[in-house]
Scaffold this motif. Structure first.
Motif, mmCIF file in Angstrom:
data_model
loop_
_atom_site.group_PDB
_atom_site.id
_atom_site.type_symbol
_atom_site.label_atom_id
_atom_site.label_comp_id
_atom_site.label_asym_id
_atom_site.label_seq_id
_atom_site.Cartn_x
_atom_site.Cartn_y
_atom_site.Cartn_z
ATOM 1 N N HIS A 98 0.806 -1.157 0.127
ATOM 2 C CA HIS A 98 -0.044 -0.027 0.055
ATOM 3 C C HIS A 98 0.732 1.229 0.003
ATOM 4 O O HIS A 98 0.522 2.337 -0.602
ATOM 5 C CB HIS A 98 -1.153 -0.085 1.291
ATOM 6 C CG HIS A 98 -2.134 -1.238 1.037
ATOM 7 N ND1 HIS A 98 -3.083 -0.874 0.018
ATOM 8 C CD2 HIS A 98 -2.467 -2.167 1.638
ATOM 9 C CE1 HIS A 98 -3.830 -1.896 0.269
ATOM 10 N NE2 HIS A 98 -3.466 -2.439 1.295
ATOM 11 N N THR A 99 2.134 1.198 0.742
ATOM 12 C CA THR A 99 2.956 2.270 0.763
ATOM 13 C C THR A 99 3.504 2.409 -0.886
ATOM 14 O O THR A 99 3.571 3.638 -1.236
ATOM 15 C CB THR A 99 3.983 1.950 1.818
ATOM 16 O OG1 THR A 99 3.569 2.171 3.006
ATOM 17 C CG2 THR A 99 4.949 3.195 1.678
ATOM 18 N N ALA A 100 3.739 1.407 -1.256
ATOM 19 C CA ALA A 100 4.453 1.795 -2.574
ATOM 20 C C ALA A 100 3.379 2.296 -3.439
ATOM 21 O O ALA A 100 3.635 3.164 -4.458
ATOM 22 C CB ALA A 100 5.012 0.323 -3.080
ATOM 23 N N CYS A 101 2.037 1.771 -3.550
ATOM 24 C CA CYS A 101 1.284 2.227 -4.262
ATOM 25 C C CYS A 101 1.024 3.555 -4.213
ATOM 26 O O CYS A 101 0.671 4.498 -5.047
ATOM 27 C CB CYS A 101 -0.359 1.529 -4.231
ATOM 28 S SG CYS A 101 -0.155 -0.104 -4.665
ATOM 29 N N ALA A 102 0.705 4.306 -3.008
ATOM 30 C CA ALA A 102 0.522 5.596 -2.721
ATOM 31 C C ALA A 102 1.822 6.445 -2.974
ATOM 32 O O ALA A 102 1.486 7.565 -3.836
ATOM 33 C CB ALA A 102 0.547 5.629 -1.144
ATOM 34 N N ILE A 103 2.978 5.824 -2.835
ATOM 35 C CA ILE A 103 4.089 6.582 -3.355
ATOM 36 C C ILE A 103 4.163 6.867 -4.910
ATOM 37 O O ILE A 103 4.212 7.999 -5.377
ATOM 38 C CB ILE A 103 5.379 6.360 -2.921
ATOM 39 C CG1 ILE A 103 5.610 6.412 -1.524
ATOM 40 C CG2 ILE A 103 6.701 6.884 -3.703
ATOM 41 C CD1 ILE A 103 6.736 5.493 -0.840
#
Length: 458
Positions: A262-267
């Motif tokens: 989820h962090t990667a998607c958001a970034i």
């Protein structure tokens, strides 16, 4: 266009920033050809497998071989012959894209890549702007070597960076350093502007979310075209899995893995990337046209040891799509190619229901989902609405905000895409029951087709 002329034109196109071709535009313009229903034109993507590596990474269980020496001339001749044979069997008139995977294809010589592309262009129409991708490791991506691949006809590079942290690279058993990875990416971006992709791994034993986020930000500073993110899978029989099972390395917690994703998607989305497939992100229209052909259930032909394919063998009198797998072991594969023109070891005629299962399982991986038009190519009698608007799992998932069914077709929401593996079994069951009702038969047991279809794309 003559084969030699095609190669010159392709190299010229690759040298222009934003050099055109499939994958440079929107999702619709990136399509490498029409969806291949039974009456579709004979177009297909081509996957070419180079099975050799200099070493086996600690996490890898792919079909690859580390050998003292490779008889490249013999391998080249067999790749050329098998490509010609299978294109003829499929009566393929147009090759929409070519992908050299492995193994480590960047260990092959540019001469081998050029010979395969020349053979393809001689056997079918290969448009000058067709996407031609080569997977490369930083350790075999010097500037002269990459320039040679570009001259051979490659116009897109996918680099197996995996990490930009030296300690993580050592943990993975990679043979390159972070500095070598950065240098390879910089060279690639000069030679393949707008068409360079990075592979990154997350969920390594002991990796923290903050370390993952820092690595991703460093990768963004190197390449803003296309990034593929893969959660590390601890495969049985690999050195890394043995260390984790033996307790010398920690098992990554599931909650942490989800947070990393989820962090990667958001970034990436905040940086302007389109999250166009579960693991793939692109900016400025730099979608992978070749991989889209898999996810859109289009025809593709697999050449080389262990390669997979999905096509109709018209020249053999076939009229249904087959799932084909080439012989795994390179020497055995070469013997078969030399004796009968191809090394197909396993072929299965896919039933109409199995084809629909693949359309569903693969299409839902993308942000465009399964369009009504694509579904209709494979199911002219049973519509998406008839299957998934009825009471059942799909309606529940729509109510929960994880699935959408509208005029565009059936697709996951951003939240649903992250849960796709858990959503698919219920949707496949609903499809099977709807199919059985429409054909007056008993619903089958859960088909293995979805599993077969999911991991063959590269």
């Amino acid at each position: 266009m003559a084969a030699r002329g095609w190669r010159r034109a392709a190299a010229a196109a690759a040298g222009r920033p934003g050099g055109g071709g499939p994958g440079r535009g929107s999702a619709s313009s990136a399509a490498p050809g029409p969806a291949p229903g039974p009456a579709a034109p004979a177009a297909a993507a081509l996957y070419v497998h180079w099975p050799y590596c200099r070493k086996r990474c600690f996490y890898c269980n792919f079909n690859k071989y580390v050998v003292p020496a490779v008889d490249e001339a013999a391998v080249r001749a067999c790749l050329v012959r098998e490509a010609r044979t299978l294109l003829r069997l499929g009566q393929v008139q147009r090759v929409t894209s070519v992908f050299f995977g492995g193994g480590t294809p960047s260990l092959a010589s540019p001469r081998t890549i050029a010979a395969v592309l020349e053979a393809v262009a001689g056997a079918a129409h290969l448009p000058a702007a067709a996407e031609v991708t080569l997977e490369a490791n930083p350790s075999s991506s010097s500037s002269p070597r990459l320039a040679g691949f570009r001259a051979a006809g490659v116009n897109r590079l996918s680099i197996g960076v995996q990490s930009l942290d030296d300690a993580e690279l050592r943990l993975l058993g990679r043979e390159h350093t972070a500095a070598e990875a950065r240098e390879a990416v910089e060279v690639a971006r000069r030679l393949f502007p707008g068409r360079t992709s990075l592979d990154l791994l997350f969920g390594l034993p002991g990796q923290s979310q903050s370390a993952w986020a820092r690595g991703l930000e460093m990768a963004l500073g190197l390449c803003d075209d296309h990034i593929s993110l893969y959660q590390l899978t601890l495969e049985r029989g690999t050195a890394l899995a043995a260390q984790v099972l033996g307790g010398s390395l920690p098992t990554p917690p599931q909650d942490l893995l989800a947070d990393m994703y989820h962090t990667a998607c958001a970034i990436l989305v905040a940086a302007g990337f389109r999250h166009y497939e579960v693991s793939n992100f692109a900016r400025k229209g730099a979608l992978s046209a070749h991989n889209l052909s898999y996810w859109r259930a289009e025809q593709y032909i697999g050449v080389g040891p262990g390669a997979h394919g999905r096509f109709v063998p018209w020249a053999e009198g076939g009229c249904s799509r087959e799932a084909r797998v080439q012989t795994l072991e390179p020497d055995a594969w070469m013997q078969e190619v030399q004796s009968r023109g191809h090394g197909t070891r396993r072929r299965v005629v896919l039933s109409p229901l199995e084809q629909l299962e693949e359309v569903l399982a693969l299409g839902l991986r993308t942000d465009e989902g399964v369009t009504h038009e694509r579904w209709g190519h494979f199911s002219p009698q049973l519509s998406l609405e008839a299957v998934f608007r009825a009471p059942g799992e799909a309606r529940t998932l729509q109510q929960q905000g994880w699935l959408l069914l509208d005029s565009g077709g059936l697709r996951c929401t951003a939240e649903g895409l992250a849960l796709l593996d858990s959503l698919l079994p219920g949707l496949l069951c609903q499809l099977q029951h709807a199919w059985a009702l429409s054909h007056g038969s008993k619903a089958p047991e859960m088909s293995p087709t979805a599993d077969r279809a999911g991991g063959e794309a590269a």
